[in-house]
Design an enzyme around this catalytic site. Structure first.
Site, PDB file in Angstrom:
ATOM      1  N   ARG A 107       0.855  -1.189   0.000  1.00  0.00           N
ATOM      2  CA  ARG A 107       0.000   0.000   0.000  1.00  0.00           C
ATOM      3  C   ARG A 107       0.892   1.240   0.000  1.00  0.00           C
ATOM      4  NH1 ARG A 107      -1.848   0.788   4.365  1.00  0.00           N
ATOM      5  NH2 ARG A 107      -1.245  -1.046   5.560  1.00  0.00           N
ATOM      6  N   GLY A 129       0.309 -20.310  19.099  1.00  0.00           N
ATOM      7  CA  GLY A 129      -0.751 -21.024  19.819  1.00  0.00           C
ATOM      8  C   GLY A 129      -0.777 -20.717  21.310  1.00  0.00           C
ATOM      9  N   SER A 155      -0.856  -3.665  10.432  1.00  0.00           N
ATOM     10  CA  SER A 155      -0.574  -4.627   9.367  1.00  0.00           C
ATOM     11  C   SER A 155       0.641  -5.491   9.688  1.00  0.00           C
ATOM     12  CB  SER A 155      -0.308  -3.875   8.063  1.00  0.00           C
ATOM     13  OG  SER A 155      -1.374  -3.012   7.794  1.00  0.00           O
ATOM     14  N   SER A 171       4.782 -10.458   0.052  1.00  0.00           N
ATOM     15  CA  SER A 171       4.075 -11.300  -0.933  1.00  0.00           C
ATOM     16  C   SER A 171       2.830 -11.872  -0.255  1.00  0.00           C
ATOM     17  CB  SER A 171       4.991 -12.409  -1.449  1.00  0.00           C
ATOM     18  OG  SER A 171       5.587 -13.114  -0.385  1.00  0.00           O
ATOM     19  N   ARG A 172       1.820 -12.172  -1.057  1.00  0.00           N
ATOM     20  CA  ARG A 172       0.492 -12.412  -0.483  1.00  0.00           C
ATOM     21  C   ARG A 172      -0.195 -13.650  -1.036  1.00  0.00           C
ATOM     22  NH1 ARG A 172      -1.807  -8.558   3.341  1.00  0.00           N
ATOM     23  NH2 ARG A 172      -0.173  -7.021   3.583  1.00  0.00           N
ATOM     24  N   ARG A 209       3.372  -4.333  17.690  1.00  0.00           N
ATOM     25  CA  ARG A 209       4.674  -5.009  17.687  1.00  0.00           C
ATOM     26  C   ARG A 209       5.622  -4.083  18.421  1.00  0.00           C
ATOM     27  NH1 ARG A 209       7.304  -8.604  14.142  1.00  0.00           N
ATOM     28  NH2 ARG A 209       5.344  -8.939  13.063  1.00  0.00           N
ATOM     29  N   HIS A 266     -10.268  -2.157  11.835  1.00  0.00           N
ATOM     30  CA  HIS A 266      -9.206  -3.017  11.293  1.00  0.00           C
ATOM     31  C   HIS A 266      -8.975  -4.149  12.287  1.00  0.00           C
ATOM     32  CE1 HIS A 266      -4.819  -3.113   9.575  1.00  0.00           C
ATOM     33  NE2 HIS A 266      -5.587  -3.976   8.973  1.00  0.00           N
ATOM     34  N   THR A 311      -3.558 -12.682  11.094  1.00  0.00           N
ATOM     35  CA  THR A 311      -4.120 -13.901  10.504  1.00  0.00           C
ATOM     36  C   THR A 311      -3.760 -15.107  11.373  1.00  0.00           C
ATOM     37  OG1 THR A 311      -3.919 -12.866   8.336  1.00  0.00           O
ATOM     38  CG2 THR A 311      -4.260 -15.240   8.360  1.00  0.00           C
ATOM     39  N   ASN A 312      -2.528 -15.107  11.910  1.00  0.00           N
ATOM     40  CA  ASN A 312      -2.130 -16.221  12.788  1.00  0.00           C
ATOM     41  C   ASN A 312      -3.017 -16.277  14.020  1.00  0.00           C
ATOM     42  OD1 ASN A 312      -0.071 -16.654  11.002  1.00  0.00           O
ATOM     43  ND2 ASN A 312       1.554 -15.895  12.336  1.00  0.00           N
ATOM     44  N   CYS A 370       1.241  -7.922  11.857  1.00  0.00           N
ATOM     45  CA  CYS A 370       1.604  -8.203  13.257  1.00  0.00           C
ATOM     46  C   CYS A 370       1.072  -9.574  13.682  1.00  0.00           C
ATOM     47  CB  CYS A 370       1.000  -7.159  14.186  1.00  0.00           C
ATOM     48  SG  CYS A 370       1.948  -5.655  14.304  1.00  0.00           S
ATOM     49  N   ASP A 384      -9.201  -9.647   9.201  1.00  0.00           N
ATOM     50  CA  ASP A 384      -8.684  -8.299   8.919  1.00  0.00           C
ATOM     51  C   ASP A 384      -9.645  -7.168   9.262  1.00  0.00           C
ATOM     52  OD1 ASP A 384      -6.529  -6.687   7.949  1.00  0.00           O
ATOM     53  OD2 ASP A 384      -7.587  -6.396   6.060  1.00  0.00           O
ATOM     54  N   LYS A 429      -9.573  -2.377   1.813  1.00  0.00           N
ATOM     55  CA  LYS A 429      -9.196  -1.217   2.639  1.00  0.00           C
ATOM     56  C   LYS A 429     -10.007   0.024   2.252  1.00  0.00           C
ATOM     57  CE  LYS A 429      -5.946  -3.567   4.657  1.00  0.00           C
ATOM     58  NZ  LYS A 429      -6.133  -4.028   6.031  1.00  0.00           N
ATOM     59  N   TYR A 471      -1.627  -3.399  -6.763  1.00  0.00           N
ATOM     60  CA  TYR A 471      -1.419  -4.078  -5.476  1.00  0.00           C
ATOM     61  C   TYR A 471      -2.753  -4.201  -4.719  1.00  0.00           C
ATOM     62  CZ  TYR A 471      -0.359  -5.088  -0.695  1.00  0.00           C
ATOM     63  OH  TYR A 471      -0.382  -5.672   0.540  1.00  0.00           O
ATOM     64  N   GLY A 472      -2.973  -5.356  -4.100  1.00  0.00           N
ATOM     65  CA  GLY A 472      -4.243  -5.670  -3.437  1.00  0.00           C
ATOM     66  C   GLY A 472      -4.849  -4.530  -2.640  1.00  0.00           C
ATOM     67  N   GLY A 473      -4.086  -4.004  -1.670  1.00  0.00           N
ATOM     68  CA  GLY A 473      -4.638  -2.987  -0.779  1.00  0.00           C
ATOM     69  C   GLY A 473      -5.003  -1.694  -1.500  1.00  0.00           C
TER      70      GLY A 473
HETATM   71  C1  OXD Z   1      -2.877  -4.548   5.559  1.00  0.00           C
HETATM   72  C2  OXD Z   1      -3.517  -5.716   4.922  1.00  0.00           C
HETATM   73  O1  OXD Z   1      -1.992  -3.953   4.955  1.00  0.00           O
HETATM   74  O2  OXD Z   1      -4.389  -6.312   5.562  1.00  0.00           O
HETATM   75  O3  OXD Z   1      -3.279  -4.211   6.679  1.00  0.00           O
HETATM   76  O4  OXD Z   1      -3.216  -6.026   3.763  1.00  0.00           O
HETATM   77 MN    MN Z   2      -4.992  -5.297   7.340  1.00  0.00          MN
END
Ligand code: OXD
Ligand code: MN
Length: 599
Positions: free
Chosen positions: A81, A510, A260, A384-385, A416, A238, A265-266, A262, A289, A218, A209-211
């Site tokens: 982004r 975990g 972003s 990379s995504r 973080r 977010h 997703t995990n 941090c 997200d 977003k 780019y995705g974002g």
């Molecule tokens: C971000 C994303 O940048 O989710 O926050 O792609």
């Molecule tokens: Mn995000």
């Protein structure tokens, strides 16, 4: 996929006059050779992949190893982004405040119109009707994206609920977000991501780019939605959304905001430690997200995930860090900017740093260059995504598609931070929690262009995503309290604190379940905590360490508050106060005074 060659409207999938008039205008402006009306079906997506493979937009991966998966490489100047090229465009700057880039709306339209003029000559315009949110949800919103990127079209069909459902929800109405996207010549000097919240419109030019380009994410679901949410009395945040099921079947839902990259997703797909699994604990994912939240008629905060897929960071994803993500990306996924590995049979495998597989002897890196172990560069871009459908997630929550959403028990803010911020603390009340969230800071990562590793203030992890004035955004958070009878409890966590030797003080992944359990127990009034300057904190014995390999002393260290560090932290928070100057809501000023006096 219906193709229209002439007017572009002869194959229109809707008779909605507002849609037709707007698309007519965009066709006249961008002058595509062809207009394709998309229906979001699986067959259509497959046809897009086939076509993309002949055009060089996609590369088919080895289908034994990666069924239904395709590779895409974006322009090497276009891999994250670009916040400095992202604008909120309104008649006056006060509407967007000090944390956004502002452009006068008329000036922005005029400037971008010249860029879009003829930009789709020789190209196809894809018409993508989509819904953000489960069908039938009171918050579900319709968007229509017009794009000249096949990659964007295929990705949007994974990330959103696309097709006739959107035409149906829209009917003959005018309530939809007008999303116009063109790759242009992918030149950073002609790249603009512009939002017109007063017109419910997004114009994105010059980035794939995705974002910047999947405009439902977003741009719509955060920037435009946060603006609409303030007007309509709900919140676009977010945040990931997860379910926590106890052995006795009790189910709680948690929303958590992290800047972003941090580990959101995990966390959203966390697998509890062995001991918890044996006892019957289970974590489920609603979203990784974005959360849209509202107070229902009983005063309960509820949330939905507006998205239908995951757009996650690949490097570092492996069976140790996130087995559920690995299963989610095992099929029907688009990989962008990882490394390609040519196989002997002429097909391709993929590879990324910190994956489950040893580095290949030879690969093609994210820039298309030859790469070998020992090459002085990353094979996969750090940002990379993967773009994967959420139905692939083995722990998808059964209510992920429920229009009524899920009730929220706790809200977590996390950053973080290698120093200063303890593992977990609880706000004294909602107002204090809003202050905590507003003061969130995090060390920067590769998800956005810019320097990596410096602490930046990121209020509610929303700094780049608040679609209006941060002053009004914070006031909106305070006001939401009045709509709730028993608001969720608010917490701050930090999985990333390091000791003087530079080692992480908490194992994360975990094991975060142990902190999560305390958070749920606190929220439901059944765990102990002690008062500290920062908020309520567990004593070391309140965090379950059985089988963790850490002592209570280690927990005490991860939880320790160093007053000198805290003073420095408060001084650095001053930056946002000064930036907002006379615009800082009084609640924030009081909370800061209270924090100082507690010290
Ligand atoms: C971000 C994303 O940048 O989710 O926050 O792609
Ligand atoms: Mn995000």
């Amino acid at each position: 996929m219906a193709i229209a060659l002439n007017s572009g409207l002869s194959e229109a999938a809707t008779s909605n006059p507002h849609v037709l008039a707007w698309i007519r205008e965009c066709i006249d402006l961008c002058q595509p050779d062809k207009v394709v009306w998309c229906n979001g079906s699986k067959e259509e997506r497959q046809a897009m992949f086939e076509q993309g493979c002949t055009q060089g937009v996609f590369i088919r991966l080895n289908q034994q190893k990666w069924p239904g998966c395709y590779y895409h490489r974006s322009n090497s100047n276009d891999v994250a982004r670009t916040e400095h090229l992202t604008f909120i465009c309104t008649p006056n700057q006060d509407l967007v405040g000090v944390t956004n880039n502002w452009m006068n709306d008329k000036a922005a339209y005029a400037k971008l119109r010249e860029l879009y003029r003829g930009s789709m000559k020789g190209r196809t315009m894809y018409v993508l009707p989509f819904i953000m949110g489960p069908l039938g949800s009171p918050l579900a919103k319709v968007g229509i994206e017009l794009t000249d990127s096949l990659y964007v079209a295929a990705s949007m069909s994974i990330m959103t609920r696309m097709g006739d459902v959107a035409w149906k929800q829209l009917g003959q109405g005018d309530e939809f977000t007008r999303c116009l996207h063109s790759l242009g010549d992918v030149n950073p000097d002609r790249r603009y991501i512009c939002h017109f919240p007063l017109d419910n419109t997004i114009w994105s030019f010059g980035s794939g780019y995705g974002g910047n380009a999947l405009l439902g994410k977003k741009c719509l679901a955060l920037r435009i939605a946060s603006f609409l949410g303030r007007q309509q009395g709900w919140m676009a945040e977010h945040m990931l959304l997860m379910g926590v099921q106890a052995p006795d079947g009790e189910k709680s839902y948690v929303a958590a905001a992290f800047p972003s990259a941090c580990g959101k997703t995990n966390f959203a797909m966390l697998i509890p430690p062995e001991k918890y699994l044996k006892q019957g604990w289970k974590i489920t994912t609603i979203g990784d997200d974005i959360a849209w939240m509202w107070a229902d008629e009983k005063g309960q905060l509820r949330a939905i995930n507006p998205e239908a897929g995951y757009f996650g960071v690949v490097p570092g994803t492996n069976m140790r860090s996130n087995p559920n993500a690995m299963k989610s990306i095992a099929k029907d996924t688009i990989f962008t900017n990882v490394a390609l590995v040519p196989l002997e049979d002429g097909t391709y495998d993929i590879w990324w740093e910190d994956s489950d597989w040893p580095a290949p002897a030879k690969a093609i890196d994210w820039q298309g260059k030859e790469w070998k172990p020992g090459s002085n560069s990353k094979a996969a871009h750090p940002n990379s995504r993967f773009t994967a459908p959420m139905v692939n997630n083995p722990v998808l929550d059964p209510l992920a598609n429920d229009p009524a959403g899920v009730p929220i028990t706790a809200i977590i803010f996390g950053g973080r931070r290698s120093k200063t911020i303890p593992l977990v603390s609880q706000a004294f009340n909602w107002i204090h929690g809003v202050f905590m969230g507003a003061m969130l800071g995090s060390e920067t990562t590769a998800a956005a262009t810019g320097q990596v590793g410096v602490v930046r203030r990121d209020p509610m992890a929303m700094l780049p995503f608040i679609g209006y004035n941060i002053r009004d955004y914070l006031v909106h958070w305070f006001k939401m309290r009045k709509k709730m009878v028993d608001p969720p409890r608010i917490f701050t966590v930090n999985w990333f604190r390091k000791n003087d030797q530079g080692q992480f003080m908490w194992p994360g992944f975990g094991e975060n379940m142990r902190v999560l359990k305390w958070i749920i127990d606190r929220s439901l009034g059944r765990a102990y905590a002690m008062e500290t300057p920062l908020g309520w904190m567990p004593r070391p014995q309140d965090i379950d360490i059985e089988g963790l390999g850490m002592s209570e002393k280690d927990i005490a260290e991860a939880q320790s508050i160093n007053l000198d560090d805290l003073k420095a932290e408060i001084m650095s928070q001053e930056e946002l106060f000064l930036k907002m100057a006379g615009d800082m809501p009084k609640e924030m000023i009081f909370q800061r005074e209270l924090l100082v006096s507690r010290m």
